[in-house]
Design a protein around this motif. Structure first.
Motif, PDB file in Angstrom:
ATOM      1  N   ASP A   1       0.847  -1.197   0.000  1.00 45.90           N
ATOM      2  CA  ASP A   1       0.000   0.000   0.000  1.00 45.90           C
ATOM      3  C   ASP A   1       0.884   1.249   0.000  1.00 45.90           C
ATOM      4  O   ASP A   1       2.119   1.155  -0.025  1.00 45.90           O
ATOM      5  CB  ASP A   1      -0.956   0.005   1.204  1.00 45.90           C
ATOM      6  N   ARG A   2       0.233   2.402   0.056  1.00 43.26           N
ATOM      7  CA  ARG A   2       0.960   3.671   0.024  1.00 43.26           C
ATOM      8  C   ARG A   2       1.860   3.830   1.253  1.00 43.26           C
ATOM      9  O   ARG A   2       2.953   4.404   1.178  1.00 43.26           O
ATOM     10  CB  ARG A   2      -0.041   4.827  -0.070  1.00 43.26           C
ATOM     11  N   ALA A   3       1.429   3.294   2.399  1.00 40.48           N
ATOM     12  CA  ALA A   3       2.252   3.394   3.605  1.00 40.48           C
ATOM     13  C   ALA A   3       3.589   2.684   3.418  1.00 40.48           C
ATOM     14  O   ALA A   3       4.630   3.156   3.894  1.00 40.48           O
ATOM     15  CB  ALA A   3       1.505   2.822   4.801  1.00 40.48           C
ATOM     16  N   ASP A   4       3.587   1.552   2.711  1.00 43.98           N
ATOM     17  CA  ASP A   4       4.838   0.853   2.439  1.00 43.98           C
ATOM     18  C   ASP A   4       5.735   1.679   1.520  1.00 43.98           C
ATOM     19  O   ASP A   4       6.964   1.712   1.702  1.00 43.98           O
ATOM     20  CB  ASP A   4       4.559  -0.505   1.796  1.00 43.98           C
ATOM     21  N   LEU A   5       5.150   2.345   0.539  1.00 41.66           N
ATOM     22  CA  LEU A   5       5.943   3.197  -0.347  1.00 41.66           C
ATOM     23  C   LEU A   5       6.527   4.386   0.415  1.00 41.66           C
ATOM     24  O   LEU A   5       7.657   4.807   0.161  1.00 41.66           O
ATOM     25  CB  LEU A   5       5.090   3.687  -1.512  1.00 41.66           C
TER      26      LEU A   5
END
Length: 252
Positions: free
Chosen positions: A140-144
């Protein structure tokens, strides 16, 4: 025109024969599937190995055996190992697998390794020192955002810029959708993009990824068993061949 590399993920960590009779579990089946998928257009294999009971394994000895046999039978197919935890392994065991094996290419989940903030820098340093090509898994965006923070802090090296974004989820089940790419796009600048997706829109997601410059498209039974019309694929090679056909049509 350079086409994206098609990578096949034929089994994953969780599914078994009850999910699909052609899902490969033992080494002989994995090798046979790799040969068929390579002939169908897959240039790379995302390798999961299983133990004697068919469960997900990070055993370095089993990995060595599999890598050796794949190098012998499909020498022109790139092979990437996984360090996936799958709810079984911790960061120390994931690091131990990578350290013992020191493969040419490995996938590493950003959120899984971040569970041990002291070990994470050692893992990325090991990969840099040993020339291990890493593909970061971002769910997800949090991982990016974590990837960006780790690169800014120097924990992840500038050359470790390869990421595979996962659209949808295995558990709880959620099918990926092509429009999810738009929300991730602002965080992808300066990264080499790979893509995989869960559910029957897998192919549509991958073709959309190709349209925004994804370099690696990962297809196969790890993420999805269904063709675009909702019927089951007969095998992984059929999914590979269909994706290759649509990529060629799109490029024509």
């Amino acid at each position: 025109m350079t086409h994206p590399l098609i990578m096949v993920a034929p089994n994953g960590a969780r599914r078994g024969k009850a999910d699909h009779a052609r899902l490969p579990l033992d080494l002989a089946d994995i090798v046979a599937e790799a040969i068929l998928c390579h002939a169908a257009g897959a240039g790379a294999l995302h390798l999961h190995i299983r133990d004697v009971d068919g469960a997900h394994s990070l055993d370095a000895g089993r990995y060595r055996e599999a890598l050796g046999e794949l190098a012998r039978t499909v020498p022109t197919m790139a092979v990437q190992i996984t360090t996936e935890a799958a709810g079984i392994y911790g960061p120390a065991e994931q690091f131990a697998c990578l350290n013992a094996l020191r493969p040419a290419w490995a996938s590493v989940s950003l959120r899984e390794i971040a569970r041990d903030p002291d070990l994470a820098p050692r893992l990325y340093a090991l990969a840099a020192d040993q020339g291990i090509r890493l593909q970061h898994i971002a769910y997800d965006r949090a991982d990016l955002d974590l990837l960006a923070q780790s690169r800014a802090a120097g924990i992840i090296r500038p050359e470790q810029d390869e990421v595979i974004c996962v659209l949808g989820a295995y558990a709880p089940p959620r099918a990926g959708r092509p429009e999810e790419l738009a929300a991730l796009a602002p965080a992808l600048d300066g990264l080499r993009l790979g893509l995989c997706a869960f559910g029957a829109q897998e192919q549509a997601c991958l073709l959309a990824g190709a349209g925004v410059g994804a370099e690696i498209l990962r297809v196969g039974f790890e993420n999805n068993l269904l063709s675009p019309d909702g019927s089951p694929w007969p095998d992984n090679a059929a999914a590979v061949a269909s994706l290759r056909h649509h990529l060629e049509r799109k490029a024509a």
